[in-house]
Design an enzyme around this catalytic site. Sequence first.
Site, PDB file in Angstrom:
ATOM      1  N   ASP A   1      28.447 -39.303 -51.324  1.00 50.27           N
ATOM      2  CA  ASP A   1      28.802 -39.564 -52.605  1.00 50.27           C
ATOM      3  C   ASP A   1      27.976 -39.260 -53.863  1.00 50.27           C
ATOM      4  OD1 ASP A   1      27.014 -41.544 -52.048  1.00 50.27           O
ATOM      5  OD2 ASP A   1      28.224 -43.380 -52.086  1.00 50.27           O
TER       6      ASP A   1
ATOM      7  N   ASN B   1      29.357 -55.851 -51.816  1.00 47.19           N
ATOM      8  CA  ASN B   1      30.772 -56.119 -51.804  1.00 47.19           C
ATOM      9  C   ASN B   1      31.463 -55.385 -50.575  1.00 47.19           C
ATOM     10  OD1 ASN B   1      30.676 -53.505 -52.235  1.00 47.19           O
ATOM     11  ND2 ASN B   1      31.882 -53.697 -54.254  1.00 47.19           N
TER      12      ASN B   1
ATOM     13  N   HIS C   1      31.285 -52.308 -49.574  1.00 47.62           N
ATOM     14  CA  HIS C   1      31.466 -50.767 -49.920  1.00 47.62           C
ATOM     15  C   HIS C   1      30.722 -50.056 -48.866  1.00 47.62           C
ATOM     16  CE1 HIS C   1      28.641 -50.256 -53.316  1.00 47.62           C
ATOM     17  NE2 HIS C   1      27.940 -49.903 -52.415  1.00 47.62           N
TER      18      HIS C   1
ATOM     19  N   GLU D   1      35.284 -48.887 -52.585  1.00 49.53           N
ATOM     20  CA  GLU D   1      35.310 -50.261 -52.966  1.00 49.53           C
ATOM     21  C   GLU D   1      36.121 -50.882 -52.358  1.00 49.53           C
ATOM     22  OE1 GLU D   1      32.469 -50.845 -54.335  1.00 49.53           O
ATOM     23  OE2 GLU D   1      31.967 -49.764 -56.190  1.00 49.53           O
TER      24      GLU D   1
HETATM   25  C1  F6R Z   1      24.833 -44.381 -51.246  1.00 46.69           C
HETATM   26  C2  F6R Z   1      26.236 -45.202 -51.005  1.00 46.69           C
HETATM   27  C3  F6R Z   1      26.190 -46.587 -50.975  1.00 46.69           C
HETATM   28  C4  F6R Z   1      25.108 -47.554 -50.532  1.00 46.69           C
HETATM   29  C5  F6R Z   1      24.966 -48.822 -50.868  1.00 46.69           C
HETATM   30  C6  F6R Z   1      23.880 -49.694 -50.507  1.00 46.69           C
HETATM   31  O1  F6R Z   1      25.098 -43.019 -50.732  1.00 46.69           O
HETATM   32  O2  F6R Z   1      27.018 -44.599 -50.243  1.00 46.69           O
HETATM   33  O3  F6R Z   1      27.155 -47.015 -50.252  1.00 46.69           O
HETATM   34  O4  F6R Z   1      24.483 -47.002 -49.234  1.00 46.69           O
HETATM   35  O5  F6R Z   1      25.428 -49.280 -52.345  1.00 46.69           O
HETATM   36  O6  F6R Z   1      22.729 -49.339 -51.507  1.00 46.69           O
HETATM   37  P1  F6R Z   1      21.316 -49.784 -51.185  1.00 46.69           P
HETATM   38  O7  F6R Z   1      20.757 -49.166 -50.036  1.00 46.69           O
HETATM   39  O8  F6R Z   1      20.593 -49.324 -52.521  1.00 46.69           O
HETATM   40  O9  F6R Z   1      21.357 -51.181 -51.066  1.00 46.69           O
END
Ligand code: F6R
Length: 242
Positions: free
Chosen positions: A68, A137, A139, A144
């Site tokens: 992403d 959440n 994701h 989402e």
């Molecule tokens: C990042 C991504 C997100 C993160 C998620 C957890 O490329 O796709 O899904 O893996 O938001 O983020 P952290 O590791 O910062 O807790």
Amino acid sequence: MPNIIKAQTEEQFNDIGAGIIASLLQSNPKALLGLATGSTPVGVYKRLVELFNEGSVSFAQAQSYNLDEYVGLPADHPESYRRFMDDKLFSLVDILPENTHVPPGSDPDPQQAAAEYTKLLERAGRIDLQILGVGHNGHIGFNEPGEELEGFTHVVTLDESTRKANARFFNSIDEVPVQAITMGIASILHAKQILLMARGADKAEIIARALQGPVTTECPASLLQTHPNVIVLVDQEAGRLI
Ligand code: F6R
């Protein structure tokens, strides 16, 4: 059931995560890697760079596809995911810049850019190992929770909770982009193997929901239960409820 690994220490977590990626590259130097950003994989990438410097692993023939990217941040913005990957991994190992792919969030037509990323993934073939973190959440990528999920790369409006969680990297929440381009759920599940990583007590509940709760689009990570080859790497805190 996924293969669940509970690391005792941060060092062990990073060693195991990097070891999984390095073993794949040793057995298949041309591997297609699906990569994630965020705080969870930072130590794993750092360890991979050490393995590269020790001569244990090479990315010279590998290809990478990131999950992403924020919409609207220039690629060289300090918080863009392209910059994150360049700084934390790509510029520190021997991967060829042209073999690294991150959705182009600064494209003036993000919908078109998303459609092109889907084509790029299709042409590439199946990702050998998809690295994932998970949002509070549920994701994965920036898919989402909602009544339905999209299969392929698309533009998404970030949840307020995601923007709040990621505000820690910006000066204020107002600077956190409102939209992102993300690989879709079908593309993620198409990978041959998935490595889901989570660290910290604040991830314990969502890890339990993802692995043991109902399979529902309201918790996108729960769809990983339908994949036959998932490794879950957690520290003691994130793995407390599983
Ligand atoms: C990042 C991504 C997100 C993160 C998620 C957890 O490329 O796709 O899904 O893996 O938001 O983020 P952290 O590791 O910062 O807790």
